[in-house]
Design a protein around this motif. Structure first.
Motif, PDB file in Angstrom:
ATOM      1  N   LEU B  11       0.839  -1.189   0.000  1.00 27.97           N
ATOM      2  CA  LEU B  11       0.000   0.000   0.000  1.00 27.97           C
ATOM      3  C   LEU B  11       0.868   1.230   0.000  1.00 27.97           C
ATOM      4  O   LEU B  11       1.893   1.295   0.659  1.00 27.97           O
ATOM      5  CB  LEU B  11      -0.892  -0.005   1.242  1.00 27.97           C
ATOM      6  N   SER B  12       0.419   2.159  -0.762  1.00 23.72           N
ATOM      7  CA  SER B  12       1.197   3.376  -0.844  1.00 23.72           C
ATOM      8  C   SER B  12       1.252   4.056   0.504  1.00 23.72           C
ATOM      9  O   SER B  12       2.280   4.465   0.995  1.00 23.72           O
ATOM     10  CB  SER B  12       0.560   4.289  -1.869  1.00 23.72           C
ATOM     11  N   SER B  13       0.099   4.181   1.083  1.00 22.09           N
ATOM     12  CA  SER B  13       0.064   4.818   2.377  1.00 22.09           C
ATOM     13  C   SER B  13       0.016   3.729   3.416  1.00 22.09           C
ATOM     14  O   SER B  13      -1.027   3.212   3.762  1.00 22.09           O
ATOM     15  CB  SER B  13      -1.166   5.714   2.470  1.00 22.09           C
ATOM     16  N   LEU B  14       1.167   3.378   3.893  1.00 20.70           N
ATOM     17  CA  LEU B  14       1.239   2.188   4.723  1.00 20.70           C
ATOM     18  C   LEU B  14       0.703   2.389   6.124  1.00 20.70           C
ATOM     19  O   LEU B  14       0.521   1.455   6.867  1.00 20.70           O
ATOM     20  CB  LEU B  14       2.683   1.718   4.786  1.00 20.70           C
ATOM     21  N   LEU B  15       0.455   3.605   6.479  1.00 24.62           N
ATOM     22  CA  LEU B  15      -0.041   3.856   7.823  1.00 24.62           C
ATOM     23  C   LEU B  15      -1.548   3.809   7.922  1.00 24.62           C
ATOM     24  O   LEU B  15      -2.103   3.950   8.993  1.00 24.62           O
ATOM     25  CB  LEU B  15       0.456   5.215   8.309  1.00 24.62           C
ATOM     26  N   GLU B 157     -12.060  23.200  -0.847  1.00 18.89           N
ATOM     27  CA  GLU B 157     -11.098  22.223  -1.343  1.00 18.89           C
ATOM     28  C   GLU B 157     -10.651  22.625  -2.742  1.00 18.89           C
ATOM     29  O   GLU B 157     -11.461  23.023  -3.570  1.00 18.89           O
ATOM     30  CB  GLU B 157     -11.761  20.851  -1.381  1.00 18.89           C
ATOM     31  N   ASP B 159      -9.060  22.055  -6.564  1.00 15.31           N
ATOM     32  CA  ASP B 159      -9.263  21.049  -7.611  1.00 15.31           C
ATOM     33  C   ASP B 159      -8.280  19.897  -7.370  1.00 15.31           C
ATOM     34  O   ASP B 159      -7.072  20.099  -7.312  1.00 15.31           O
ATOM     35  CB  ASP B 159      -8.999  21.717  -8.974  1.00 15.31           C
ATOM     36  N   TRP B 160      -8.835  18.690  -7.242  1.00 12.97           N
ATOM     37  CA  TRP B 160      -7.985  17.534  -6.960  1.00 12.97           C
ATOM     38  C   TRP B 160      -6.865  17.375  -7.989  1.00 12.97           C
ATOM     39  O   TRP B 160      -5.754  17.015  -7.669  1.00 12.97           O
ATOM     40  CB  TRP B 160      -8.820  16.248  -6.986  1.00 12.97           C
ATOM     41  N   TRP B 161      -7.235  17.589  -9.227  1.00 12.15           N
ATOM     42  CA  TRP B 161      -6.306  17.249 -10.302  1.00 12.15           C
ATOM     43  C   TRP B 161      -5.422  18.426 -10.708  1.00 12.15           C
ATOM     44  O   TRP B 161      -4.864  18.416 -11.813  1.00 12.15           O
ATOM     45  CB  TRP B 161      -7.082  16.715 -11.509  1.00 12.15           C
ATOM     46  N   SER B 162      -5.345  19.401  -9.844  1.00 11.60           N
ATOM     47  CA  SER B 162      -4.451  20.511 -10.139  1.00 11.60           C
ATOM     48  C   SER B 162      -3.398  20.560  -9.052  1.00 11.60           C
ATOM     49  O   SER B 162      -3.658  20.233  -7.892  1.00 11.60           O
ATOM     50  CB  SER B 162      -5.240  21.819 -10.160  1.00 11.60           C
ATOM     51  N   ASN B 163      -2.215  20.953  -9.423  1.00 11.35           N
ATOM     52  CA  ASN B 163      -1.157  21.067  -8.428  1.00 11.35           C
ATOM     53  C   ASN B 163      -1.093  22.475  -7.849  1.00 11.35           C
ATOM     54  O   ASN B 163      -0.145  22.818  -7.168  1.00 11.35           O
ATOM     55  CB  ASN B 163       0.189  20.689  -9.043  1.00 11.35           C
TER      56      ASN B 163
END
Lengths: 348, 757
Positions: B11-15, B157, B159-163
């Motif tokens: 898993l990417s986020s192992l925590l 929030e 835009d998810w797909w914007s940096n």
């Protein structure tokens, strides 16, 4: 007293030894690399120096994960990379982790749209790190038979992104995918990264070591003579604790080493890798009860080296990137410079 | 085939927590909270403000609550904000008027501002709040609202797909403006709102130190001004969490949980205790018992493992605490999910009704319940006794269960929910050790069953079904009673198994005038009654083409005052191509199963007794009927209850191997067209009318094609040609007919055949 070496020895054995050593000494071109899996890219000067002294010039940096957002019913990037300091000495190669679940929800239009979004976001992040397009991009996804078509289409579509046309595309390959390429398919990319870890059943409370088990690994490796695309090597260095309640896996404590539990009053040592809770209380945010257990699975320096040596017999592509997982300071504390060097050397 | 062992993905986020529970989804399948029988009902407690928190999976996953009877608005941030404003206006304006203005378009607010300043009315407003502002009164409120609208885009929030990152510079400017405006404002209510915006901006900008400082400076002492204070405190709790100050975060989140319903689930989400030291520190921050109770509730709620410890602590603090009752009901509810069978249990006749249920978890909860009861300080004695009785029931201690229920009965007062729970547990407990049915047992359980079957879904549904499951197991050797009990336990559909259904035994049972009280109950609750059973019998007979027998059975329905089932079309009608819906929509007459039997019998007689064109016509009509009562025709419902969808799998085939979907050579199959084919061939042979003959040959070709579909043969040219003899006949012998041309026009298969073979 030494006996003088007879002439017969030179006549009979030297040619044989030469023949053997010429084969064994054949230098493999190895590109020493590391994964960076944290969300903040901020390597310390010491870490950069250590990487440099190991001959590591390539860093595979996870830019973000893509998950399926249930509420919005669409794919969503999470854990986006925050960059504090970009080390000039290192070439940065983007990695994106994509959950298989995301692919389960998408139709072909959705896949193409996702490919474009992933490239665009990756491009934005990368532009902040480097003026040049990435030399290598790696996609990490544990695809299944059901999602294979979507995943492979996604990979194809991503490769049409204009700014990444010159980029070498890589995809992670799990051991079962390596062993059974006929069933699982081979991703349409330039190279694969064979993840030589996470090969056992993590949910089995009786399993010995789910990260790396030499016999399990060997069984997989022997299945395939030649994988259809060139492969690089991914070697794990980490250690984690698998927490079981009523023999059901509840949580992974990561990273976790046995020495932390030795000093933890809530747990008693069952053996080198197993610890049992003796009372009630909080451990790393989890409320544990008597009878709960933690199994430590640790890629010790010895095991890391063993896995590298085992895999080195099967990978013969030139050049070969060897990528160690990963640049977590806690993990690296458990390896000396020489131990890390020996892991890379196993392939050289 | 080799084993394809999958390794667990890294898993990417192992925590992250492993998904012990999947999210609640609104779909055709049961979710986590619905999968097992749940005779213990959470709604036995009356805490509507905590209804969201009755279910772990729901609350933690912010899931869908369509199946729970509680008021969504209790948890709405918008609703809560309106309430804050309503308090500010001291009820002078209705919440509807407030809502209209607080959430008005900023351009409208700007216009109102201009109107207020100039004291002109550019637009007529019926809202008294707008009228007030137009008069130039309360403009500080309007000024605040305009400012709040400015802030909103920066605290949303991205835009998810914007940096893109937040515009920290502007956020800082706005934050300073908010501080200045707060200082300039005299009205405490509006000052508090500016404080909220300043704290909010600092929080969203990631300046958690600023956030905490601003809270201290601007909001700390505003609890008495307005409940908006709790929203400010929520931001403070969040800042502590981000700074890793878990004890403070937990403590302040507990306060928010206690006071703000809209922030309740977020407070719970952010409630995190990393260690025992943190927990002790959080507890030590509590200023009173209520704060401690909330902390214990949240700790017990957040991690089920911790619930017993938290219940014990709450018991020490206050046995009458509603927080304690909530944890008890959750724990009992979760225990039943662990031990009770799944609703969709199939036909597991060899499994015990209930699995053995003894565990530390049950014992510990029982201990807590007994201690609470013994203290004599619990608020709802009947509730405690019911929970205790339920655990005794699970453990198989029938005597203790009965004793607890007896006390609960006396203490329940007029609480209807409690009464349902007592009835449910009494009935199930009586059935617990029953291993055979006799008159005595029936007498004991019947009153409870009669009540439960009438209970509102929430209170008796699962208990009733679980009881009927037990009765099914007890009557397993008796096809009639087993069928009825299974039907009630699982809500099965008898029509779905009509060919294997014990229809004669069922009819006999339903005609029996001397049923025992228990049998009479089973008779009354069953989903089908005598006319349905007779129809099923007739349908089975028609399926096997026993037309005289079917007719007699249908007559019994009529004699009993019932109606024979109508068909949706006249099966004597036929067309070049099949379109059930078209036929059904076009049909305006009356045609029922009795008409069908009569038609077939008379036409078959005619075929026997006539010759020439008359016989050809009768054959044609019989061909139509037999075609139409098959799966492919417009009256398929004459011989079956459901259109078999297996056939359509053909259209979604994948893989390289392609065969027709159903290998079926049963002459009584709903797919069979043999008889239709026979009569069409007869009609074509007998008639001298070439057009009529050609038409019957084409119809015979349709039958042939259907027979190919059920052949189970590979789908290839050779197979196809084996089933094209009537196409060939139509082309070779009837090329000169209109039917031939029509067929090419209407039927793509025929057109293709003519062109390619």
């Amino acid at each position: 007293m030494h006996r003088p070496v007879s002439r017969a020895f030179f006549v009979l054995f030297i040619p044989i030894f030469w023949a053997w050593s010429s084969c064994a000494d054949k230098q493999q071109e190895v590109i020493r690399s590391f994964y960076h899996w944290q969300t903040t890219l901020d390597l310390s000067t010491e870490e950069i120096q250590e990487l440099s002294s190991l001959g590591v010039h390539d860093l595979y940096v996870k830019y973000f994960d893509v998950i399926w957002d249930e509420e919005a019913a669409q794919p969503r990037p999470v854990a986006k990379l925050q960059t504090v300091q970009v080390p000039d000495e290192l070439s940065i190669h983007p990695v994106i982790f994509l959950t298989n679940e995301t692919l389960e929800h998408l139709d072909m239009d959705g896949v193409n749209d996702l490919a474009w979004r992933m490239c665009k976001l990756m491009d934005q992040i990368h532009t902040g790190l480097s003026k040049d397009p990435p030399a290598i991009i790696q996609i990490d996804c544990d695809w299944t038979e059901g999602t294979r078509d979507n995943y492979f289409q996604l990979l194809k579509q991503m490769q049409t992104y204009k700014r990444f046309e010159e980029t070498i595309w890589s995809a992670t390959i799990r051991l079962h995918q390596y062993a059974y390429p006929q069933q699982t398919g081979v991703p349409p990319v330039d190279r694969g990264l064979l993840m030589f870890y996470n090969m056992g059943n993590i949910e089995d409370p009786d399993a010995a070591h789910s990260i790396y088990d030499p016999s399990t690994a060997e069984a997989y490796l022997k299945q395939t003579d030649h994988y259809p695309i060139p492969l690089d090597a991914g070697i794990a260095l980490f250690s984690w604790g698998l927490y079981f309640h009523h023999r059901e896996l509840q949580q992974i404590f990561y990273p976790l080493y046995a020495d932390e539990l030795l000093n933890e009053s809530l747990f008693t040592t069952v053996d080198d890798t197993h610890f049992a809770a003796t009372g009630e209380g909080y451990f790393r945010g989890r409320f544990v009860q008597p009878g709960d257990t933690i199994r430590i699975e640790s890629m010790s320096p010895e095991l890391g080296l063993k896995s590298a040596e085992q895999l080195s017999h099967y990978l013969h592509d030139h050049p070969l990137s060897v990528i160690l997982y990963h640049t977590d300071p806690v993990i690296l504390q458990h390896y000396t410079h020489e131990e890390l060097d020996s892991v890379f050397s196993a392939f050289e | 085939m080799k084993n394809w062992t999958r390794s667990f993905p890294l898993l990417s986020s192992l925590l992250i927590l492993f998904p012990a529970q999947t999210g609640n989804s609104c779909g055709w399948f049961y979710d986590d909270d619905e999968i097992s029988y749940r005779p213990y009902n959470q709604y036995i407690i009356d805490l509507p403000e905590w209804a969201w928190f009755y279910y772990s999976a729901h609350a933690l996953d912010f899931g869908d609550f369509t199946d729970t009877p509680f008021d969504y608005n209790l948890y709405s941030q918008k609703e809560e904000n309106i309430r804050f404003w309503s308090d500010y206006y001291q009820g002078k304006y209705t919440e509807a008027f407030i809502s209209e203005m607080v959430y008005a378009d900023p351009s409208d607010l700007k216009q109102l501002w201009d109107d207020g300043i100039s004291k002109k009315k550019s637009q007529k407003w019926s809202n008294p709040l707008a009228q007030r502002w137009q008069k130039g009164e309360g403009l500080n409120e309007l000024k605040y609202l305009l400012f709040a609208h400015e802030v909103v885009p920066y605290v949303q929030e991205l835009d998810w797909w914007s940096n893109e990152t937040q515009d920290l510079e502007t956020m800082h400017i706005l934050q300073e403006q908010a501080v200045d405006l707060e200082a300039q404002e005299n009205d405490p209510g509006i000052r508090q709102r500016y404080a909220f915006q300043a704290i909010r901006l600092a929080h969203y900008a990631g300046n958690f130190d600023d956030c905490l400082l601003l809270f201290e400076q601007l909001a700390k002492n505003t609890a008495s001004v307005n409940d908006l204070y709790w929203w400010c405190l929520s931001l403070k709790a969040g800042a502590h969490l981000r700074k890793g100050e878990f004890a403070s975060a937990a403590y302040y989140n507990a306060l928010v949980f206690e006071h703000s319903r809209a922030k309740r689930q977020y407070a719970l989400r952010d409630f995190y205790i990393d260690s025992d030291a943190t927990w002790q520190q959080a507890l030590s921050m509590c200023r009173n018992e209520q704060e401690q109770k909330t902390l214990w509730l949240m700790a017990g709620y957040k991690q089920p493992n911790a619930a017993p410890m938290c219940m014990e602590a709450l018991l020490q603090l206050d046995p009458a605490a509603p927080e304690l009752e909530l944890l008890i009901t959750r724990e009992a509810e979760q225990i039943q999910r662990e031990y009770l069978p799944e609703r969709d249990f199939g036909l597991q006749t060899d499994a015990p009704w209930l699995p053995p249920a003894t565990s530390d978890r049950i014992a510990r909860l029982q201990q807590i319940l007994q201690a609470g009861i013994a203290s004599g300080k619990t608020d709802h004695v009947a509730f405690w006794q019911c929970a205790s009785a339920f655990l005794y029931f699970l453990s198989g201690d029938e005597a203790s269960c009965d004793a607890a229920l007896a006390i609960a009965s006396k203490q329940k007062g007029n609480d209807e929910r409690m009464q349902w729970q007592i009835t449910a547990l009494q009935t199930l407990n009586t059935l617990r050790s029953v291993d055979h049915m006799d008159a005595l047992v029936e007498k004991k359980i019947l009153p409870g069953l009669k009540q439960l079957v009438k209970a509102p879904d929430m209170f008796g549904y699962d208990a009733y079904r679980l009881a009927m499951y037990k009765l099914f197991l007890l009557n397993i050797e008796d096809p009639v009673r087993a069928e009825i009990c299974m039907n009630q336990a699982k809500y099965t559909d008898p029509q779905a198994i009509y060919l294997d259904y014990p229809v004669d035994e069922m009819i006999a049972f339903f005609r029996d005038k001397n049923l025992s009280p228990m049998d009479q109950f089973l008779h009354d609750v069953y989903s089908n009654q005598l006319p349905d059973l007779l129809d099923m019998k007739a349908t089975v007979q028609m399926h096997y083409q026993q037309w005289e027998a079917a007719k007699a059975t249908l007559q019994e329905i009529i004699d009993g005052g019932g109606q024979v089932m109508e068909l949706y079309a006249d099966p004597k009608e036929i067309h070049y191509y099949d379109c059930h819906d078209c036929d059904h929509m076009a049909f305006e007459g009356h045609y029922d199963k009795m008409d069908l039997c009569n038609d077939i019998l008379s036409l078959e007689k005619k075929v026997e007794q006539t010759t020439g064109e008359e016989k050809a016509e009768a054959c044609h009509l019989l061909g139509n009927i037999y075609y139409n009562i098959s799966h492919f025709g417009n009256s398929w419902m004459a011989t079956s209850y459901y259109l078999n969808t297996t056939f359509f799998d053909y259209y979604s085939w994948n893989g390289d191997e392609h065969i027709w979907p159903i290998a079926d050579d049963d002459p009584n199959s709903v797919f069979d067209n043999t008889k239709a084919l026979f009569y069409y061939d007869q009609a074509a042979e007998l008639t001298r009318d070439r057009e009529f003959a050609a038409y019957n040959v084409f119809l015979a070709a349709k039958c042939e094609q259907n027979m190919m579909y059920i052949s189970g043969a590979p789908d290839n040219v050779e197979t196809t040609l084996d089933y094209r003899t009537r196409f060939d006949l139509l082309r070779s012998d009837y090329k000169d007919t209109e039917v031939y041309l029509d067929a090419i026009d209407v039927c793509k298969y025929f057109a293709y055949y003519v062109q390619n073979y």
